[in-house]
Design an enzyme around this catalytic site. Sequence first.
Site, mmCIF file in Angstrom:
data_model
loop_
_atom_site.group_PDB
_atom_site.id
_atom_site.type_symbol
_atom_site.label_atom_id
_atom_site.label_comp_id
_atom_site.label_asym_id
_atom_site.label_seq_id
_atom_site.Cartn_x
_atom_site.Cartn_y
_atom_site.Cartn_z
ATOM 1 N N LYS A 54 0.831 -1.214 0.000
ATOM 2 C CA LYS A 54 0.000 0.000 0.000
ATOM 3 C C LYS A 54 0.864 1.262 0.000
ATOM 4 O O LYS A 54 0.493 2.283 -0.590
ATOM 5 C CB LYS A 54 -0.952 0.013 1.211
ATOM 6 N N GLY A 118 9.386 -21.814 16.055
ATOM 7 C CA GLY A 118 8.609 -22.627 16.989
ATOM 8 C C GLY A 118 8.217 -23.964 16.376
ATOM 9 O O GLY A 118 7.943 -24.044 15.171
ATOM 10 N N ILE A 188 -2.792 -9.696 -5.935
ATOM 11 C CA ILE A 188 -1.391 -9.267 -5.980
ATOM 12 C C ILE A 188 -1.007 -8.855 -7.396
ATOM 13 O O ILE A 188 -0.374 -7.815 -7.600
ATOM 14 C CB ILE A 188 -0.459 -10.388 -5.456
ATOM 15 N N VAL A 274 -0.166 -16.444 -8.139
ATOM 16 C CA VAL A 274 -1.263 -17.388 -8.407
ATOM 17 C C VAL A 274 -1.871 -17.924 -7.110
ATOM 18 O O VAL A 274 -2.445 -19.004 -7.082
ATOM 19 C CB VAL A 274 -0.768 -18.562 -9.286
ATOM 20 N N GLY A 275 -1.736 -17.143 -6.043
ATOM 21 C CA GLY A 275 -2.319 -17.535 -4.777
ATOM 22 C C GLY A 275 -1.247 -17.824 -3.737
ATOM 23 O O GLY A 275 -0.060 -17.779 -4.016
ATOM 24 N N HIS A 449 -23.025 15.909 2.370
ATOM 25 C CA HIS A 449 -22.972 16.358 0.976
ATOM 26 C C HIS A 449 -21.913 17.418 0.812
ATOM 27 O O HIS A 449 -21.843 18.331 1.638
ATOM 28 C CB HIS A 449 -24.320 16.935 0.549
HETATM 29 P P1 FAD Z 1 1.233 -14.006 8.546
HETATM 30 O O1 FAD Z 1 1.010 -12.556 8.428
HETATM 31 O O2 FAD Z 1 1.759 -14.729 7.364
HETATM 32 O O3 FAD Z 1 2.204 -14.204 9.777
HETATM 33 C C1 FAD Z 1 2.745 -15.439 10.123
HETATM 34 C C2 FAD Z 1 4.056 -15.211 10.848
HETATM 35 O O4 FAD Z 1 4.457 -16.445 11.398
HETATM 36 C C3 FAD Z 1 5.194 -14.747 9.949
HETATM 37 O O5 FAD Z 1 5.770 -13.583 10.478
HETATM 38 C C4 FAD Z 1 6.182 -15.905 9.968
HETATM 39 O O6 FAD Z 1 7.532 -15.477 9.925
HETATM 40 C C5 FAD Z 1 5.869 -16.546 11.307
HETATM 41 N N1 FAD Z 1 6.189 -17.974 11.380
HETATM 42 C C6 FAD Z 1 5.897 -18.943 10.479
HETATM 43 N N2 FAD Z 1 6.305 -20.151 10.936
HETATM 44 C C7 FAD Z 1 6.860 -19.930 12.150
HETATM 45 C C8 FAD Z 1 7.446 -20.767 13.112
HETATM 46 N N3 FAD Z 1 7.520 -22.092 12.961
HETATM 47 N N4 FAD Z 1 7.939 -20.207 14.242
HETATM 48 C C9 FAD Z 1 7.868 -18.861 14.440
HETATM 49 N N5 FAD Z 1 7.312 -18.024 13.565
HETATM 50 C C10 FAD Z 1 6.801 -18.545 12.436
HETATM 51 N N6 FAD Z 1 -4.430 -8.664 3.367
HETATM 52 C C11 FAD Z 1 -5.280 -7.644 3.592
HETATM 53 O O7 FAD Z 1 -6.231 -7.807 4.373
HETATM 54 N N7 FAD Z 1 -5.122 -6.426 2.983
HETATM 55 C C12 FAD Z 1 -4.112 -6.184 2.126
HETATM 56 O O8 FAD Z 1 -3.989 -5.080 1.609
HETATM 57 C C13 FAD Z 1 -3.199 -7.240 1.855
HETATM 58 N N8 FAD Z 1 -2.181 -7.046 1.013
HETATM 59 C C14 FAD Z 1 -1.275 -8.055 0.805
HETATM 60 C C15 FAD Z 1 -0.237 -7.834 -0.086
HETATM 61 C C16 FAD Z 1 0.682 -8.838 -0.333
HETATM 62 C C17 FAD Z 1 1.828 -8.570 -1.305
HETATM 63 C C18 FAD Z 1 0.578 -10.085 0.343
HETATM 64 C C19 FAD Z 1 1.602 -11.167 0.120
HETATM 65 C C20 FAD Z 1 -0.464 -10.319 1.223
HETATM 66 C C21 FAD Z 1 -1.407 -9.313 1.461
HETATM 67 N N9 FAD Z 1 -2.492 -9.501 2.316
HETATM 68 C C22 FAD Z 1 -3.384 -8.483 2.527
HETATM 69 C C23 FAD Z 1 -2.704 -10.780 3.018
HETATM 70 C C24 FAD Z 1 -2.213 -10.679 4.479
HETATM 71 O O9 FAD Z 1 -0.862 -10.310 4.479
HETATM 72 C C25 FAD Z 1 -2.397 -12.016 5.180
HETATM 73 O O10 FAD Z 1 -3.730 -12.441 5.057
HETATM 74 C C26 FAD Z 1 -2.073 -11.886 6.665
HETATM 75 O O11 FAD Z 1 -0.759 -11.434 6.856
HETATM 76 C C27 FAD Z 1 -2.264 -13.234 7.377
HETATM 77 O O12 FAD Z 1 -1.954 -13.089 8.728
HETATM 78 P P2 FAD Z 1 -1.473 -14.333 9.606
HETATM 79 O O13 FAD Z 1 -1.243 -13.778 10.965
HETATM 80 O O14 FAD Z 1 -2.383 -15.467 9.439
HETATM 81 O O15 FAD Z 1 -0.076 -14.786 8.976
HETATM 82 P P1 NAD Z 2 -5.429 -14.580 -5.864
HETATM 83 O O1 NAD Z 2 -6.088 -15.824 -5.467
HETATM 84 O O2 NAD Z 2 -6.029 -13.284 -5.495
HETATM 85 O O3 NAD Z 2 -5.247 -14.553 -7.448
HETATM 86 C C1 NAD Z 2 -4.562 -15.558 -8.123
HETATM 87 C C2 NAD Z 2 -4.956 -15.484 -9.574
HETATM 88 O O4 NAD Z 2 -4.099 -16.337 -10.294
HETATM 89 C C3 NAD Z 2 -6.389 -15.962 -9.836
HETATM 90 O O5 NAD Z 2 -7.023 -15.061 -10.700
HETATM 91 C C4 NAD Z 2 -6.179 -17.334 -10.471
HETATM 92 O O6 NAD Z 2 -7.217 -17.696 -11.359
HETATM 93 C C5 NAD Z 2 -4.871 -17.117 -11.209
HETATM 94 N N1 NAD Z 2 -4.108 -18.331 -11.496
HETATM 95 C C6 NAD Z 2 -3.984 -19.440 -10.728
HETATM 96 N N2 NAD Z 2 -3.159 -20.328 -11.338
HETATM 97 C C7 NAD Z 2 -2.752 -19.751 -12.495
HETATM 98 C C8 NAD Z 2 -1.884 -20.150 -13.548
HETATM 99 N N3 NAD Z 2 -1.284 -21.335 -13.536
HETATM 100 N N4 NAD Z 2 -1.698 -19.293 -14.590
HETATM 101 C C9 NAD Z 2 -2.311 -18.071 -14.617
HETATM 102 N N5 NAD Z 2 -3.152 -17.641 -13.639
HETATM 103 C C10 NAD Z 2 -3.351 -18.471 -12.593
HETATM 104 O O7 NAD Z 2 -3.918 -14.709 -5.310
HETATM 105 P P2 NAD Z 2 -2.757 -13.645 -5.190
HETATM 106 O O8 NAD Z 2 -3.007 -12.491 -6.063
HETATM 107 O O9 NAD Z 2 -1.498 -14.424 -5.322
HETATM 108 O O10 NAD Z 2 -2.900 -13.189 -3.685
HETATM 109 C C11 NAD Z 2 -2.859 -14.165 -2.640
HETATM 110 C C12 NAD Z 2 -3.784 -13.782 -1.545
HETATM 111 O O11 NAD Z 2 -3.208 -12.736 -0.757
HETATM 112 C C13 NAD Z 2 -5.116 -13.226 -2.021
HETATM 113 O O12 NAD Z 2 -6.030 -14.241 -2.331
HETATM 114 C C14 NAD Z 2 -5.550 -12.437 -0.838
HETATM 115 O O13 NAD Z 2 -6.153 -13.305 0.071
HETATM 116 C C15 NAD Z 2 -4.249 -11.911 -0.273
HETATM 117 N N6 NAD Z 2 -4.030 -10.515 -0.713
HETATM 118 C C16 NAD Z 2 -4.945 -9.577 -0.356
HETATM 119 C C17 NAD Z 2 -4.779 -8.274 -0.758
HETATM 120 C C18 NAD Z 2 -5.801 -7.254 -0.349
HETATM 121 O O14 NAD Z 2 -6.570 -7.541 0.565
HETATM 122 N N7 NAD Z 2 -5.850 -6.090 -0.973
HETATM 123 C C19 NAD Z 2 -3.700 -7.908 -1.539
HETATM 124 C C20 NAD Z 2 -2.785 -8.888 -1.901
HETATM 125 C C21 NAD Z 2 -2.963 -10.189 -1.466
#
Ligand code: FAD
Ligand code: NAD
Length: 471
Positions: A54, A118, A188, A274-275, A449
């Site tokens: 962001k 952990g 993403i 791709v997820g 408004h």
């Molecule tokens: P995580 O945030 O993944 O945290 C898990 C933590 O556990 C990590 O710090 C890891 O190092 C630690 N860990 C793992 N294994 C161990 C272990 N064995 N021992 C100790 N520590 C460990 N979501 C939104 O809602 N809004 C967004 O705008 C958004 N943007 C995103 C953009 C990107 C590029 C990405 C990749 C994700 C985004 N997400 C967004 C998704 C969001 O980041 C995740 O849904 C969220 O962080 C999940 O939280 P969590 O606590 O489950 O896990």
């Molecule tokens: P996503 O699930 O949002 O999108 C993955 C896309 O890849 C889908 O459209 C899917 O059909 C496509 N895809 C899957 N396999 C493919 C292939 N072999 N070739 C081409 N396309 C393929 O996943 P993401 O963008 O990787 O993000 C992961 C997750 O992180 C999101 O689902 C979301 O939960 C979280 N995230 C959230 C935010 C936010 O809240 N603004 C931002 C970034 C990430």
Amino acid sequence: MAENYDLVVIGGGPGGYTAAIRAAQLKMKVACVEKRANKAFGGTCLNIGCIPSKALLDSSEMYDATLHKLASHGIKVGSVALDLSTMHQRKDRVVNELTGGISFLFKKYGVTPIYGTGRLLPGPQVEVTAADGSTSILQAPHVLLATGSISSELPFLKFDGTHIVSSTEALNFNPVPQHLIVVGGGYIGLELGSVWKRLGAQVTVLEFLPRILPACDGEIAAEVHKLLIKQGFVIHTNTRVTGATVRGNTVTVTAQAPDGQPLQFSGDRVLVAVGRRPYTAGLGLEEVGVKVDPQSGRVEVDDQFRTSVPGVYAIGDLIAGPMLAHKASEEGAVLAERLAGMKPHINYNAIPSIIYIWPEVAAVGATEEQLKEQGIAYRVGKFKFSASGRAKAMDETDGFVKVLADAKTDRVLGVHILGPRASELIAECVTIMEFRGSAEDIARCPHGHPTLSEAVAEAARMAWSGQPLNS
Ligand code: FAD
Ligand code: NAD
């Protein structure tokens, strides 16, 4: 000798750190274990996810506005130059301030931070291996698994950290790629694709399914597709990527068109988005008997976040549901409160999803496709931002609000917004859904408004009465 706690949390992301803080506020003795080498709490979200993405989206939005939007407001600027290193430094500063904020909150509420990896042991106990290889044992009646998720990799398109990358590296490109090929038209792909497009890259999105944003309401996704094309994106849907070769600084991605014809795309960087998949490596789940869904890899829990092993819980990206930070933190807070004897609940239907492209996309509740599938009779109210006074004043008239209401009861079933600051507008709709409110409720609440929120009220009015006032 084991150290004793009331709750040990493994993973310091939004799920884990929120659970730890809330449990400590409720007078539990809590430890939170985090393995990140720089000892920063905040997980994927703060370190390599929501926050840095962001920060770049906001910076690139300003750059784009300076280049393309200021002139129509009568603002002339001289030559505009990009200083990408400063942009990255600002992003890193935002991240550091926020991760530092979690450490501050841990201190404030008395959560013990433990740095290391952990692993769950029977008991339950947690073995922590520190960076220097030393181990310690933590003991607690409750252990929470909150280890989150990592980027999914395609076997024929392996990450190499430079040319074929995940979101983590794509947050740090420097210089701006010339041609970024994005595999996956989801959150993403479109968010980071937008960042690099605005900063000057050519961006080509290759999506496997017939449409981008497959989880979104279809009408919204179709409009997003059009607007991205207008912004200069090249998008190929129904396109199956088959491999890639790297030569020098050029990556050639091979794919198959919908008609089976081979396709080739050459660029200097490939972002594979791709997820994400749950991260359980080395956590010891199998040894202790924590059940994992074999298909998704997600830890199985009941409605109290209890795993198959007594005393062991799991939340966030590790379990079923949308992989969103606010879903994880909601679950963290609720779990801590339940352990303290409170009885909160989560309405999963009221968890918003937001895609921070421009204009933004925000949604809560059911899509039209889902309502049709479930055979629920509904009414639709729509209002375009081109009819909103505030949107016109801002010169941001793309998009619309769509409210879906139950045909019999008028209860709001879903709201889908494509438009300026949709991320903020959706909050009102979440509240209405949480309170089981109706479209009429939204329409009758006075909206300031001129604000963008009037478009939400107008769409709701149309869903309820069949007619907006100003269109
Ligand atoms: P995580 O945030 O993944 O945290 C898990 C933590 O556990 C990590 O710090 C890891 O190092 C630690 N860990 C793992 N294994 C161990 C272990 N064995 N021992 C100790 N520590 C460990 N979501 C939104 O809602 N809004 C967004 O705008 C958004 N943007 C995103 C953009 C990107 C590029 C990405 C990749 C994700 C985004 N997400 C967004 C998704 C969001 O980041 C995740 O849904 C969220 O962080 C999940 O939280 P969590 O606590 O489950 O896990
Ligand atoms: P996503 O699930 O949002 O999108 C993955 C896309 O890849 C889908 O459209 C899917 O059909 C496509 N895809 C899957 N396999 C493919 C292939 N072999 N070739 C081409 N396309 C393929 O996943 P993401 O963008 O990787 O993000 C992961 C997750 O992180 C999101 O689902 C979301 O939960 C979280 N995230 C959230 C935010 C936010 O809240 N603004 C931002 C970034 C990430």
